[in-house]
Design a protein around this motif. Sequence first.
Motif, mmCIF file in Angstrom:
data_model
loop_
_atom_site.group_PDB
_atom_site.id
_atom_site.type_symbol
_atom_site.label_atom_id
_atom_site.label_comp_id
_atom_site.label_asym_id
_atom_site.label_seq_id
_atom_site.Cartn_x
_atom_site.Cartn_y
_atom_site.Cartn_z
ATOM 1 N N GLU A 277 4.369 -12.330 -0.475
ATOM 2 C CA GLU A 277 3.386 -11.652 -0.670
ATOM 3 C C GLU A 277 3.377 -10.169 -0.880
ATOM 4 O O GLU A 277 2.521 -9.487 -1.306
ATOM 5 C CB GLU A 277 2.381 -11.681 0.771
ATOM 6 C CG GLU A 277 1.822 -13.156 0.874
ATOM 7 C CD GLU A 277 0.805 -13.075 2.068
ATOM 8 O OE1 GLU A 277 0.768 -12.156 2.669
ATOM 9 O OE2 GLU A 277 0.446 -14.261 2.516
ATOM 10 N N THR A 278 4.656 -9.672 -0.996
ATOM 11 C CA THR A 278 5.157 -8.188 -1.599
ATOM 12 C C THR A 278 5.156 -8.490 -2.985
ATOM 13 O O THR A 278 5.413 -9.313 -3.578
ATOM 14 C CB THR A 278 6.627 -7.997 -0.950
ATOM 15 O OG1 THR A 278 7.421 -9.224 -1.108
ATOM 16 C CG2 THR A 278 6.405 -7.597 0.469
ATOM 17 N N GLU A 279 4.336 -7.087 -3.549
ATOM 18 C CA GLU A 279 4.129 -7.187 -5.032
ATOM 19 C C GLU A 279 5.466 -6.514 -5.799
ATOM 20 O O GLU A 279 5.099 -6.631 -6.939
ATOM 21 C CB GLU A 279 2.872 -6.251 -5.157
ATOM 22 C CG GLU A 279 1.645 -6.990 -4.394
ATOM 23 C CD GLU A 279 0.420 -6.035 -4.739
ATOM 24 O OE1 GLU A 279 0.494 -4.754 -4.881
ATOM 25 O OE2 GLU A 279 -0.676 -6.693 -4.185
ATOM 26 N N GLN B 59 1.014 -1.172 0.023
ATOM 27 C CA GLN B 59 0.124 -0.040 -0.009
ATOM 28 C C GLN B 59 0.957 1.223 -0.088
ATOM 29 O O GLN B 59 0.166 2.394 -0.354
ATOM 30 C CB GLN B 59 -0.895 0.014 1.257
ATOM 31 C CG GLN B 59 -1.936 -1.025 1.119
ATOM 32 C CD GLN B 59 -2.912 -0.917 2.553
ATOM 33 O OE1 GLN B 59 -2.689 -0.228 3.451
ATOM 34 N NE2 GLN B 59 -3.985 -1.680 2.385
ATOM 35 N N SER B 60 2.187 0.894 0.115
ATOM 36 C CA SER B 60 2.933 2.206 0.392
ATOM 37 C C SER B 60 3.276 2.842 -0.764
ATOM 38 O O SER B 60 3.514 4.179 -0.812
ATOM 39 C CB SER B 60 4.317 1.965 1.000
ATOM 40 O OG SER B 60 5.102 1.070 0.227
ATOM 41 N N GLY B 61 3.188 2.427 -2.091
ATOM 42 C CA GLY B 61 3.753 2.918 -3.542
ATOM 43 C C GLY B 61 5.156 2.398 -3.330
ATOM 44 O O GLY B 61 5.538 2.959 -4.415
ATOM 45 N N GLY B 62 5.887 1.975 -2.543
ATOM 46 C CA GLY B 62 7.288 1.568 -2.795
ATOM 47 C C GLY B 62 7.650 0.608 -3.701
ATOM 48 O O GLY B 62 6.544 -0.198 -4.423
ATOM 49 N N VAL C 136 -5.380 3.336 3.655
ATOM 50 C CA VAL C 136 -5.489 3.502 2.368
ATOM 51 C C VAL C 136 -6.652 3.117 1.791
ATOM 52 O O VAL C 136 -7.164 1.821 2.267
ATOM 53 C CB VAL C 136 -4.236 2.463 1.577
ATOM 54 C CG1 VAL C 136 -4.536 2.711 -0.033
ATOM 55 C CG2 VAL C 136 -2.972 3.185 1.989
ATOM 56 N N PHE C 137 -7.481 3.727 1.200
ATOM 57 C CA PHE C 137 -8.795 3.290 0.584
ATOM 58 C C PHE C 137 -9.022 3.439 -0.756
ATOM 59 O O PHE C 137 -8.386 4.306 -1.422
ATOM 60 C CB PHE C 137 -9.736 4.407 1.246
ATOM 61 C CG PHE C 137 -9.733 4.372 3.108
ATOM 62 C CD1 PHE C 137 -10.058 3.535 3.729
ATOM 63 C CD2 PHE C 137 -8.760 5.282 3.378
ATOM 64 C CE1 PHE C 137 -10.054 3.556 4.968
ATOM 65 C CE2 PHE C 137 -8.642 5.484 4.736
ATOM 66 C CZ PHE C 137 -9.173 4.493 5.504
ATOM 67 N N LYS C 138 -9.941 2.673 -1.194
ATOM 68 C CA LYS C 138 -10.314 2.465 -2.324
ATOM 69 C C LYS C 138 -11.490 3.780 -2.665
ATOM 70 O O LYS C 138 -11.109 4.144 -4.238
ATOM 71 C CB LYS C 138 -11.101 1.195 -2.998
ATOM 72 C CG LYS C 138 -11.399 1.091 -4.297
ATOM 73 C CD LYS C 138 -11.959 -0.274 -4.617
ATOM 74 C CE LYS C 138 -12.229 -0.730 -5.990
ATOM 75 N NZ LYS C 138 -12.911 -1.922 -6.385
ATOM 76 N N TYR C 139 -12.022 4.286 -1.894
ATOM 77 C CA TYR C 139 -13.182 5.185 -2.223
ATOM 78 C C TYR C 139 -12.859 6.539 -1.473
ATOM 79 O O TYR C 139 -12.596 6.617 -0.387
ATOM 80 C CB TYR C 139 -14.624 4.674 -1.838
ATOM 81 C CG TYR C 139 -14.968 3.637 -2.673
ATOM 82 C CD1 TYR C 139 -15.067 3.636 -4.187
ATOM 83 C CD2 TYR C 139 -15.143 2.289 -2.137
ATOM 84 C CE1 TYR C 139 -15.553 2.426 -4.692
ATOM 85 C CE2 TYR C 139 -15.440 1.033 -2.932
ATOM 86 C CZ TYR C 139 -15.661 1.036 -4.079
ATOM 87 O OH TYR C 139 -15.961 0.284 -4.819
ATOM 88 N N ASP C 140 -12.745 7.695 -2.171
ATOM 89 C CA ASP C 140 -12.408 8.846 -1.662
ATOM 90 C C ASP C 140 -13.481 9.327 -0.250
ATOM 91 O O ASP C 140 -12.852 9.869 0.670
ATOM 92 C CB ASP C 140 -12.398 10.141 -2.411
ATOM 93 C CG ASP C 140 -13.872 10.072 -3.164
ATOM 94 O OD1 ASP C 140 -14.686 9.348 -2.948
ATOM 95 O OD2 ASP C 140 -14.064 11.201 -3.701
ATOM 96 N N VAL C 141 -14.566 8.851 -0.427
ATOM 97 C CA VAL C 141 -15.489 9.060 0.611
ATOM 98 C C VAL C 141 -14.873 8.328 2.019
ATOM 99 O O VAL C 141 -15.248 9.051 3.149
ATOM 100 C CB VAL C 141 -17.145 8.617 0.438
ATOM 101 C CG1 VAL C 141 -17.091 7.031 0.151
ATOM 102 C CG2 VAL C 141 -17.832 9.069 1.570
ATOM 103 N N ASN C 142 -14.577 6.972 1.986
ATOM 104 C CA ASN C 142 -13.687 6.557 3.091
ATOM 105 C C ASN C 142 -12.894 7.214 3.681
ATOM 106 O O ASN C 142 -12.427 7.298 4.717
ATOM 107 C CB ASN C 142 -13.608 5.075 2.790
ATOM 108 C CG ASN C 142 -14.717 4.380 2.598
ATOM 109 O OD1 ASN C 142 -15.858 4.608 2.757
ATOM 110 N ND2 ASN C 142 -14.716 3.082 1.569
ATOM 111 N N ALA C 143 -11.783 7.658 2.688
ATOM 112 C CA ALA C 143 -10.508 8.383 3.033
ATOM 113 C C ALA C 143 -11.091 9.571 3.567
ATOM 114 O O ALA C 143 -10.353 10.052 4.881
ATOM 115 C CB ALA C 143 -9.779 8.828 2.001
#
Length: 254
Positions: free
Chosen positions: A134-136, A68-71, A192-199
């Motif tokens: 499990e790391t991508e 989720q970090s974007g690393g 980290v969220f898929k939808y902006d409303v949850n963020a």
Amino acid sequence: MAADLILDAGHGGFDNGASYMGRAEKDDVLRLTLAVGKILEEDGYHVYYTRTDDIYHSPSEKARLANQSGGKYFISFHRNSGMEDNLYRGVQSLVYRENETVNRIAENINTQLAEIGFQNLGIEEVPDLIVLRETEMPAVLVEVGFLNHDADNRLFDEKFDLIAEAIASGIENSIPVTAQAIPEKYHVQTGVFKYDVNAAYQLERLNMQGFEGKIHNEEPYYAVWAGNAGSLDEAVDLQQKLRQYGYATLIVSE
């Protein structure tokens, strides 16, 4: 943009990792991870940490935080342990599956550490390790000497700064950084969220608890960042406060 690196200090909290003569793996690797990260940050890399204090995250949680970090690269630090004390010694790097990218990182780190005085035990595929499986992103786990070998411990203690510099050099030789300013601000990622409303709901909750924050959009996710720290130490302090409220956190920089 600089290469984003995730550095993982193995174990933590109730999980000591290997232990020997009152010495715990979790403490050695946390100290080393922060030292390596500081060098990399000063050289222009963006660095994320799965932990910056003595806290436990499961391997799956660490992999999730990394994803989720974007690393772009994941490097985990550990110390090895043999079945008998003072039997085995040396540095070894573990990978999920060998390929050009992870082999380059692992070989460069191993080679640099061998020049410090460690025996080079090479690279080994270990498909069952969750933080590798499990790391991508490309992932390497470095075993920095054997905790239950006195000579490796002396080397670790007496040449600690050189070891941190050697690891950083191995990483930099493998993952060149492009021209970019040293990070000026640190934030603590609280979700980290898929939808902006949850963020937006998470950000409102932070504000109500007295924390400043913002939403960072990096497609396809919305991350909620708290704080605006000018140093890693300030970010660590903020991270500890947020954890008291039950947030799963990750330090990020920009």
